[in-house]
Structures are given as structure tokens and as C-alpha cells.
Design an enzyme around this catalytic site. Structure first.
Site, PDB file in Angstrom:
ATOM      1  CG  HIS A 105      23.637  54.463  40.922  1.00 23.45           C
ATOM      2  ND1 HIS A 105      23.539  53.895  39.668  1.00 23.45           N
ATOM      3  CD2 HIS A 105      23.028  53.600  41.765  1.00 23.45           C
ATOM      4  CE1 HIS A 105      22.887  52.738  39.757  1.00 23.45           C
ATOM      5  NE2 HIS A 105      22.563  52.536  41.011  1.00 23.45           N
ATOM      6  CG  HIS A 140      22.604  54.247  46.211  1.00 22.28           C
ATOM      7  ND1 HIS A 140      23.969  54.082  46.270  1.00 22.28           N
ATOM      8  CD2 HIS A 140      22.144  53.238  45.418  1.00 22.28           C
ATOM      9  CE1 HIS A 140      24.310  53.022  45.568  1.00 22.28           C
ATOM     10  NE2 HIS A 140      23.238  52.489  45.036  1.00 22.28           N
ATOM     11  CD  GLU A 191      39.176  29.070  46.045  1.00 20.61           C
ATOM     12  OE1 GLU A 191      38.510  29.934  46.665  1.00 20.61           O
ATOM     13  OE2 GLU A 191      39.649  28.064  46.606  1.00 20.61           O
ATOM     14  CG  HIS A 230      36.088  18.689  46.809  1.00 19.79           C
ATOM     15  ND1 HIS A 230      35.297  18.839  47.921  1.00 19.79           N
ATOM     16  CD2 HIS A 230      37.252  19.329  47.086  1.00 19.79           C
ATOM     17  CE1 HIS A 230      35.962  19.534  48.833  1.00 19.79           C
ATOM     18  NE2 HIS A 230      37.134  19.843  48.357  1.00 19.79           N
TER      19      HIS A 230
END
Lengths: 666, 666
Positions: free
Chosen positions: B29, B260, B410, B472
Site C-alpha cells: 500500500h 491506495h 466491549e 443473551h
């Protein structure tokens, strides 16, 4: 005759149904339903376009309880407005086996749940998909037929999850003006005051994403109504910060994290009833309040009738198309197109990467199935997900296209695809690298749980991607996807299997499918055309053991998927050179194979033969097919950065290694 | 004698090393290294505090290339400034097997990589942990000893990923003022112009998260320096939008997505060399430019010497503590504390949930190990992660605490823990529900790949969580974690095993550990104290078949983990009632068990016996132990919402079912 029900009475009906149900269940989350009861009452009595007697009317407004733990808010609304599937027994049996009123709202369980929520952030991200689907369907059928809002109730949890950023920046970029988020701005999270963990200026954040924003007193009905009214006129999606008190109405626990996720207890409930002058038994809603709610529930019936009149004026063919796509029925003839493609491949026998084969198949199916809409999480040129039929792209203000630049938002893309699918009218597919399925996994899980036909085009599917190295080489990803219930995971070996995988995935209307596709070129192995879709059987014998060896009795079964099937074919040759009779089984989809008869599976896997599996990913889970005595040739650690052929050698994933593993077991 | 090297020459040295290496590797890249060469040159020649001769000096500034695909920027900087492990051969063998210069920078491969990056967003989220570690270590040892910046180079991809929102809102909340993000604001992503997929006002977004923001011309050295200088003085973290041209210096490809991620090609390289007046061979850096860079590389040596003087003045015991924690060595005596705890449990035999046992163990180990720092993603009261030793919490401006309210983030928590661990000086643990490991999985993968001792406290570990329902209830999660290389996954059966699991996890310095812990109470099964850590063996015979049955010969082996071990014990009793000799194997950690000798494993699993495994999660992967002839009692689909005992019955995860499965196979 009693006076007409007041707003306060109607909101309190929600509050006490929630309180009573949670008390009886001995678990649940009262804080949110109590805090947002006023907002919900205003929304459902003054704004929401719906008809409780026709809950799935396609032009209804959608309501997404992103803060799904507040499920009793939704169930109370359903019961009060008169949804047939939510009678008082359902409320009384909240969170009990065999009832629809699950701990978190589940799509398919109760009509009022437009999506399943609970894992935070998923709902608001689904909502971007819902609002996009509305805009795209309106662009196709006109605003006379499609013209509805998507309302979201979200809490601090939803807004702190990273997925919400992906969702709101996409919605802001696409100017999804009919998306309205009602933020339960109660300053409380589970650990305590939100100030423990966040200092965000949410309105500024949404504004930075191109949203209109507003605030209201979440307990003042007129202020709530003013804000919603204004939001509906915006040319951008709107966030309304509804300043509320969590557990509003609970005398000692309101405003504290203590009321977020636990029953109030008898004393607190008694005091709450007294404070609210709510002199009714548990689960009792006084007749005049219930009547007012039921009236709200049928408020949309005239609108629905008017809509039916407008819909009836569509061309017959347009009408049929709308109904077909809304019902998820596929158009006539699409399988012929796949069959023709398969036949051509078997004849031409190209050596192409399965990601390229996927593009060729997508050209075929997107031309045949206009409701398919594509996209990629900013890897269009690598995933090869765009097609002539899908181009040009969806843009803010012009939603007529069929391709979505989801940006570098894998998780948001998957959740938006869930919304697009749930809304109806579209079959979304989206691409990223297989390794980034790790990023979108929680939303893919929701596709599976909600049984949505969402297609995941996941390229660069093993160490075969080469130089990008271990950060980009999936090892555990395929095992995780296979372990997720109700997901069809396809890893096709060549262009024919790729076509078959798409056919099987499109026929699988009740769940998502994943395509794990190679970056590197692969030979055509299915050189003899079959009308039957062999991939749909999950696994099959690609090459039986040669008749001239071992009296035609198979000694070894080599099992492989994707790019390693050709490697297994080479190993078969090496074994044949040593006089060993080996068959090659292609196993592109474990889930479909496991659904076949025991006899079929035994015949394919060659009972009594030595079994060796090969896959250039982690070996986890393969014992299901090779047992304790077989071998698995694959990865046991992370990969490395080098050209692909060097990596296969380095990690010992070679035809020689496969043959040797078989020989060692003979 | 040549003139001193100019800024442009120094930046071009980076550019052409990147161009040449990528051309030779035929992949990579170039766009980012070329575009950010000016920013990197200013940063490394004027600001970065580091000494290439002492690359791991603890008070160095950290540099995190969050846009890891631009790895050649980092390798070029390493070679130019004189890192011993990055000679020109490494540059010439970019992305080749056996070299350190992997496609994406990898921690542990090259000294200059403070973290592994590539999966977008991970680096910037690690950086929050690095900056927090700096603040926390400074709070403990003073600014004379700990005082450094964390610089991040991030691209649009990093900023679009949801995890970046979690990271920046946490950093803003905690006012991590020494965190400086240099955003490569080049308006290009892989699909094309960023306007295809985003309309964000990034500065406004960061400001909304409490950041200081600025902008500069990313090709004007003085403007870059001005912005960095100002950022260093801010009392908040800073985002600097560096307006750059991707692939700066490539005559036709600069400013386009075409540069890129692909080599420039011979013609473009030739034209670039001409345009830059860079008349040198591939990989050649003219002596005066290299000399200037090498001078920059040793610029920090005096600072380092001064730091050593200051460090030498610390109390001997404080110095030893700093070095011990920085090296990751545990303090004396901590294992005695665990042994005492184990003995007490075996005697008291409490019936507690393993999440509660985990809290008790955490009380013991956080008291004994001061470098352990806790936290939870807003589930403190459910995960039971806080302890007396850890409280009070870390706050903006007061970093002396040992507990972090990570908020509902999280993924950001896991990535921050990686940064805390990588920085050195801390052993982080963090809690959430096991199901939300799905959200943090990509960062946990990085813990594993980078071999970091990060502890994941994951409670509510099966359908045993009950009423919260299928959204859950983890089904596939444990399989996915087990499939991830270099993760120890513990599912302890009682409080003794929980203590042993923590001991094994803390001894595992080269990788993360996961604890899957029950919500529901479980009996103590290890009622006889053992000095030996049986959990550290991964699996062991908890109860051998009764001697009086079948002549003392084991007929059945029941294998279980966590909450199902006691269920297996019941099944053993049921079988005994029918005269069947069954043993119970507790298998709390597959990875450790698989490392035991073949003989040990065979003796535990009972070669020749009928094997039945039971675990109240998905059954995927268990064939590794029960083979093709055994049975697995567990979940094959998603769960449901009801009290836990009802769910076990409903899904047939019962002692009777386990016993029946064994009987059917005898």
C-alpha cells in the site's frame, strides 16, 4: 360515565403493566418502560401510523425498540393498542417458556416487534436499513405506496456501542430523513451515573454525522409532540434527546441504576400505585384507559384503507412485483439463468478465483432478481460485488440505485442489511474480507436468529490471500460461522460450486448465507455439467477412488472445501501412484450436508476408510467428519506474510502432506 | 561536502523506500506512506522522544500506525532512524517469508511496532489503552519517571470503524491529554472518494467526545509542527486533521484510490523519481539524507540518559516494583494466596455461581498483584469484577485508581486492555457477558496474536442465564473462542476450579485467557483439597467409575465443563443405579488439555469407553473428544427466554438425557 382517559393515565397503564409483569416474572427491566412511557404514549397516540388489526400492513411506520431490555414497553403497547397476539395472558407470563413475551423482543414472536433487539446498538443500526429500504422502495413505487417513518427508542447503551456510530454516520450520509431516534436521555447506565463512563455531547455528535437534532422534556407530552412534529419535517434524520427520569413513578428508586434491571419489590410498587393514584389490581387496566388505547390502536385503519385504494391503482404488473418482493418470493426464471451459467462454466473450464466467479454469478442473479441489492464495506474492487444490474450506487436524495457503498463499516453494514431484509422488498448482499466477519459477527448472529435472507460475500478466505499477513488471514472465522446456528456457510471449490452456492442460498429464505471465496485462482473441477445442484447437498463425492485400485474399494477419503479441493485432487493422484484408492469429497456446506440422510452421509464419507480433511484455515471442528482416527491438514496457529504458494509450503498444507497423512493411517 | 538534508529529501527517502519495496514485493500500500511522509518526518525529526539504539526504553513516546496497511511508512522510519532490526535487507524483502517486514506491522517482529495493526480501528483503540497506561503509571511513579506521548496515525478507515468511536469517547471522557491522533485526511478510501460513503465532520465529532481538534496542511512541515506543538500543550486528547494527498509524489496516480493498495509500476516510479529529482537507485538513500535520519534516530539518547538518572533516584523498592511490573514478572507470594483460598473452598464447600467465585478470587489476586487493573463494560454488578483492592475508579485527572468503568464499549474495552498490556506495567482484566465476546472478538484476536496477558471475565455463560433469552444466551461463542489460536478458554465447574483457572491464566504470560462463568449457583465439586492445579492440566478425572461396578472397569466417560459438571455427576449416579460404571471428566480448558501427553489424555478420556459430553452451549467442536461414536448433549439452535431450570428441561440438557445417551451406546 367516566371522563376520557388522560395522557397520564395512558402512560401509567404502560408503567404498571411493566411493573406488574416484571414483578411476577421476578426478572426484567422496569426502568426504561417507566421512564419512556410518556414518550411512547405520545408517539403511539398521536404519530405512529399503524393498525393493530393489520399489524403487518406494509406501509406502517416502523417502531424499533433498540433498548430491547425495555421489552415490557413494547409488550404493553401491543396489548393496550389491541394486537391480537398480545393478550393479557402473554403479559402475565412475561419471560416464561411457551409465551411470546420473551425477555427481549423477538421478531417473529410478536407482531409488534419489527426486529429482534437486546444486544445493544443492533436496533438503531437495523433502523438505518429500515429507513434506507423505505427510501429505496419509495423510489421504485412512489410515495403514494411507500411513505412511512422509522422510529427508534435508544438508550445510552445503544449510543455508546461502536456500531451506533457506523449506523448514524451512514444514515446521515444518505440523508435518511424519515429516521427519527428518540434517545432515552436518563443519565443512568448499569454501573451508575453515565458520568462514570461517558462525557459525550450526543447532539453535537449526531450533528457531526449530518443529523438534525432536538431535545425535549421526556415527561411533557406537548413538548414531546412538538419535537416529533418538527423531526418529521426535517430533510435529515433526527435525534431527539428526551430528558427522562429512569423508573419514573417509583418513589424511592426512580433516577437510580437500581431500577434499571430488577423488579421493584412489593413496597415500592405499593408506594408507586399510591403516588400515581393507580387504584387497580395488578395487570388491571381500567376500561376507559384501555378504550382510549384501543382507539389509538385502530387510529390508522382509515389511513390503511386509503393506502389500499392507492395501491390498487398501481399497474397490475407493478402490483404483482411489489407483492412478490414484499413476500420474499423469487421471480420466475432465475434458476434457468444459473443453470445456463453452470453449463457454460463446465464447458469453458476457466481458472478463476471464486471471488471472480462470485462476481460472474452475481451478474447473472442480479440481472434476474431485481430485488437483490449489493454493496461492500469499502472493498468493492476486492470483493467484486458490483454488477451491471446493480450499478449505479444509492446516493443521498437518489435511492433508485441498487448498490450501496457501506464504507468501512462492516458491523453497520450487516445490521443495515438486516433492516433492509426485515423491512421487506429486498434481498441484500454485502461484501468484506472473511476476516472481517469477526467485526460483523454480532449482526450476522441476528440475521440467523431472525431468519433473514441476507447474503455475506466474504472474500480473501484463507492464508491463500498471501502477503497481507496474519492480521488479514482468517483462521478461526469459518469455525465460528459454522458454529452459529441457522447460517449456511459455503466455501465453494470452483465457479460451478459458486453458482450452486448462490442458488442454494437464494432458495434458503429463512436464514443468512455466507460465501467464503478465494482471492487466488482455482481450476474448474466440476467439468461435467450436472443439472442437480450438488452443493445444495452440502457435500458429495467429486472423484471416487479409481476402479483399478484395490479392487475398486475406497481406502482413503480426502475431504476438502474451497481452494483445497484441487489440492485434495492432487493428493489423490499421489496416492494413486502408490496404489492407494482414494476418493475426494467436496464439502462446501457442512450445515446442508448434516441435513442429508445418514446413508447418504456414510456413502460420501466412506465408512471404514481413512479420512483426511484439508482446509487452509484453523482445523477446529473437523473431527466431526474425520473422527478421532482421521487427520486434519490445516492451520493450528496464526498465519504469516508471504506469497500464498510460499505459505502453503511453509505451513505444510500441501498435496504431499495430505497424502502422507493418509498413508500414515493405512 | 553536500548540503544538509532538507525536509523534502528526508520525506522523499520514506516515499521511495516505500515505493521500491512495494514494487519489489509486487504488493502493498504505497498511498499512505507517500501521503503521510511529510507528517511522519516532522514527527520523528522534531517531536518523537525515542532512541533507535534503545528501542524499548520505557519512557519513549509511543507511535501507533493505526492505518497498518501503510506499514512501509513504519519500516522506512525504522530503517532510516537506525533500528538494528530493520536493515535494508528487511526493506528489500518486504512481505516475504522469514523477514520481519510483514504486510502489516506486527508487534514482536520489529521493535518499532508498539502494537500490531491492520484490522482497522484497532490501533487507535489500543492507543487509548497506551495513553491510559501512561497516565496511570505516572500517577504511581511520578512524571519524572513516566512522561510520554502516544501518537497515532489513523486513516479514514480507522475513523469509520465503530470501535474508533468507543475509543475516542473513552479517551475524551478520561481526558487523556497526551494522546495525539494525526488523521491522514486524504479524502480517499478504497472504493474511491470518501464522499461515496461518508459525510462526517470529523473535527466536530471528536470535539463532541471532548477532544481538542486542529487541522494542518499535511505537506507543510511548519504547519504540521505548529499543530503538533499546540496539541502537546492541550489538556485534552487532540485530533489533528492533516490534509494530505494520497500517493503524494506519484505524477498521475496521486490523489486517487488507484494508489491506495497496489504497486505504482515502472513508468509511474520513473516519473515520480524525475519529478522529485530523486536520482538514486531503488533502495538507495543518499548518504547525507541517511545521516540526517540517523541523527534524528539518536536525538533522544540524551533524554534517555537523563531519564536513567532520574529513574536511578527512585527508592530501591519502587524501582524494583517498576521493573518487575514492566517486565511482566509476578510478585512473590501470590500463589500462596490462591492455595489458601482453594483450601478454604474445599473445606467450606459453598454453593456459589462461578461469577461470584471469580469475584472472591479477584479479591485475593488483586490484593496480591498490584499491577492487576480491573474494569467492566458497564456490567460491574453482574460481572462482579470490582474488588476492594481495585476500587476506587480511574477518573479524568485522577489516574491512581485500579478500576475502569469502560462503559458500554466491549470492543473498545478489549482494545484498550491490549494497549494497557502492551504499554507495560499492568495486567488488565475486564468483564462483560459471554455473549458480548462476539462484540469484542476482533480485539481479543489481537490479544492472542500479540501474546498479551489480558484477562476476559465473561459471565452469564450459557442458557443458564435464563430469562434474558436467546439474544443473551451464548451458543456459538465458546466454540469461536476455542477456535481462536493462543487463547486459553476456561469454563470452571466450581470455586476451586475458578481459582485454579485464574492461577493458570496469570502464569500464562504469552496470551490472553477467557473465563466463562455462570450466573447460577453451582455446588463445590472439588471437595478434597489438592496442592496441584488440576485445571492447569486442562482436564482431569473428577470422579472415577465406582470400583464396585463392572469389576472396576470404566464403561462410560462423561465429559463436561462449568455448570454441567455437576449435571454429569448426577448422570453418573443414574448410571450407577443401573449398574453402569461411569467416570466424570471435568474439562475446563481444552487448549491446556491438548498440550498434555497422549497417555495422559487417553487415561482421562477413557480409551474404549463410551463418551458423552455435555455443555449447555452449542455442541460444535466436541467431536474432538467424543469422536464419531460418542454423544454430545447441548444446544443445536438458539435458546429461549424462561427460568434456567425450565430451559435445561426444555432443551433436554439433563442428567437423564446424558445417562440415556450413554446407555444407548453401551
Amino acid at each position: 360515565m367516566t371522563a376520557p382517559a388522560t395522557h397520564a393515565e395512558m402512560a401509567n397503564a404502560i408503567r404498571f403493566l411493566a411493573v406488574d409483569a416484571i414483578e411476577k416474572a421476578k426478572s426484567g427491566h422496569p426502568g426504561m418502560p417507566m421512564g419512556m412511557a410518556d414518550v411512547a404514549t405520545v408517539l403511539f397516540t398521536r404519530f405512529m401510523k399503524f393498525d393493530a388489526q393489520a399489524p403487518k400492513w406494509v406501509d406502517r411506520d416502523r417502531f424499533i425498540l433498540s433498548a430491547g431490555h425495555g421489552s415490557m414497553l413494547l409488550y404493553a403497547l401491543g396489548y393496550l393498542t389491541g394486537y391480537a397476539d398480545l393478550d393479557i395472558e402473554q403479559i402475565k407470563n412475561f419471560r416464561q417458556l411457551g409465551y411470546r413475551t420473551a425477555g427481549h423482543p423477538e421478531f417473529g414472536h410478536v407482531d409488534i416487534a419489527d426486529t429482534t433487539t437486546g444486544p445493544l446498538g443492533q436496533g438503531i443500526a437495523n433502523a438505518t436499513g429500515f429507513a434506507l429500504a423505505e427510501a429505496m422502495q419509495a423510489a421504485r413505487y412512489g410515495q403514494d405506496v411507500v411513505n412511512h417513518y422509522t422510529y427508534v427508542v435508544a438508550g445510552d447503551g445503544c449510543l455508546m456501542e461502536g456500531i451506533s456510530q457506523e449506523a448514524i454516520t451512514l444514515a446521515g450520509h444518505l440523508k435518511l430523513a424519515k429516521l427519527i431516534v428518540l434517545w432515552d436521555d436518563n443519565h443512568i447506565c448499569i454501573d451508575g451515573d453515565t458520568a462514570l463512563s461517558t462525557s459525550d455531547d450526543q447532539r453535537a455528535r449526531f450533528a457531526a454525522a449530518g443529523w438534525n437534532t432536538d431535545a425535549c422534556d421526556g415527561h411533557n407530552p406537548d413538548d414531546i409532540a412538538r419535537a416529533i412534529e418538527a423531526a418529521r419535517k426535517s430533510d435529515r434524520p433526527t435525534l431527539i434527546a428526551c430528558r427522562t427520569t429512569i423508573g419514573k413513578g417509583a418513589p424511592t428508586k426512580a433516577g437510580s441504576e437500581k431500577i434499571h434491571g430488577a423488579p421493584l419489590g412489593g413496597d415500592e410498587i405499593k408506594a408507586a400505585r399510591e403516588a400515581a393514584n393507580w387504584n387497580y389490581e395488578p395487570f388491571e387496566v381500567p376500561a376507559h384507559v384501555l378504550a382510549a388505547w384501543r382507539a389509538a390502536g385502530s387510529r390508522g385503519s382509515a389511513e390503511r384503507t386509503a393506502w389500499e385504494g392507492r395501491f390498487g391503482k398501481l399497474d397490475l404488473s407493478r402490483k404483482a412485483e411489489f407483492e412478490r418482493t414484499q413476500d420474499g418470493r423469487l421471480p420466475a426464471g432465475w434458476q434457468d439463468a444459473i443453470a445456463a451459467f453452470k453449463q457454460k462454466i463446465s464447458t469453458d473450464q476457466p481458472k478463476v478465483a471464486t471471488r471472480k466467479a462470485s462476481q460472474d454469478v452475481l451478474e447473472v442473479v442480479t440481472a434476474a432478481i431485481p430485488e437483490m441489492i449489493g454493496g461492500s464495506a469499502d472493498l468493492t474492487h476486492s470483493n467484486l460485488t458490483n454488477t451491471k444490474a446493480c450499478a449505479p450506487s444509492v446516493k443521498a436524495g437518489d435511492y433508485s440505485g441498487r448498490y450501496i457503498h457501506y464504507g468501512i463499516r462492516e458491523h453497520g453494514m450487516a445490521a443495515a442489511m438486516n433492516g433492509l431484509s426485515l423491512h421487506g422488498g429486498f434481498i441484500p448482499y454485502g461484501g468484506t474480507f472473511l476476516i472481517f466477519a469477526n467485526y460483523l459477527w454480532p449482526a450476522l448472529r441476528m440475521s440467523a436468529m431472525m431468519e433473514q435472507r441476507v447474503l455475506y460475500v466474504l472474500t480473501h478466505d484463507s492464508i491463500g490471500l498471501g502477503e497481507d499477513g496474519p492480521t488479514h488471514q482468517p483462521i478461526e472465522t469459518l469455525a465460528a460461522l459454522r458454529a452459529t446456528p441457522n447460517v449456511l456457510v459455503f466455501r465453494p471449490a470452483d465457479a460451478v460450486e459458486t453458482a450452486e452456492a448462490y442458488e442454494a442460498a437464494l432458495l434458503n429464505a429463512k436464514g443468512p448465507s455466507v460465501f467464503a471465496l478465494s482471492r487466488q485462482n482455482l481450476p474448474t473441477l466440476r467439468t461435467k455439467h450436472t443439472v442437480e445442484n450438488l452443493t445444495a447437498k452440502g457435500g458429495y463425492v467429486l472423484a471416487e477412488a479409481a476402479k483399478e485400485l484395490n479392487g475398486g474399494k475406497r481406502q482413503v477419503t480426502l475431504i476438502a472445501t474451497g481452494s483445497e479441493v484441487s489440492l485434495a485432487m492432487e493428493a489423490r493422484k499421489l496416492l494413486a501412484d502408490k496404489g492407494v484408492a482414494a476418493a475426494v469429497v467436496s464439502l462446501p456446506c457442512w450445515e446442508l450436508f448434516d441435513r442429508q440422510s445418514k446413508e447418504y452421509r456414510a456413502s460420501v464419507l466412506g465408512e471404514g476408510s481413512v479420512r483426511v480433511a484439508v482446509e487452509a484455515l484453523g482445523t477446529f471442528g473437523w473431527e466431526r467428519y474425520v473422527g478421532l482416527d482421521g487427520a486434519v491438514v490445516g492451520m493450528t496457529g496464526f498465519g504469516a506474510s508471504a506469497p500464498a504458494d510460499k505459505l502453503y509450503q511453509h505451513f505444510g498444507i500441501t498435496a504431499e502432506a495430505v497424502a502422507d497423512a493418509a498413508l500414515a493411517r493405512l
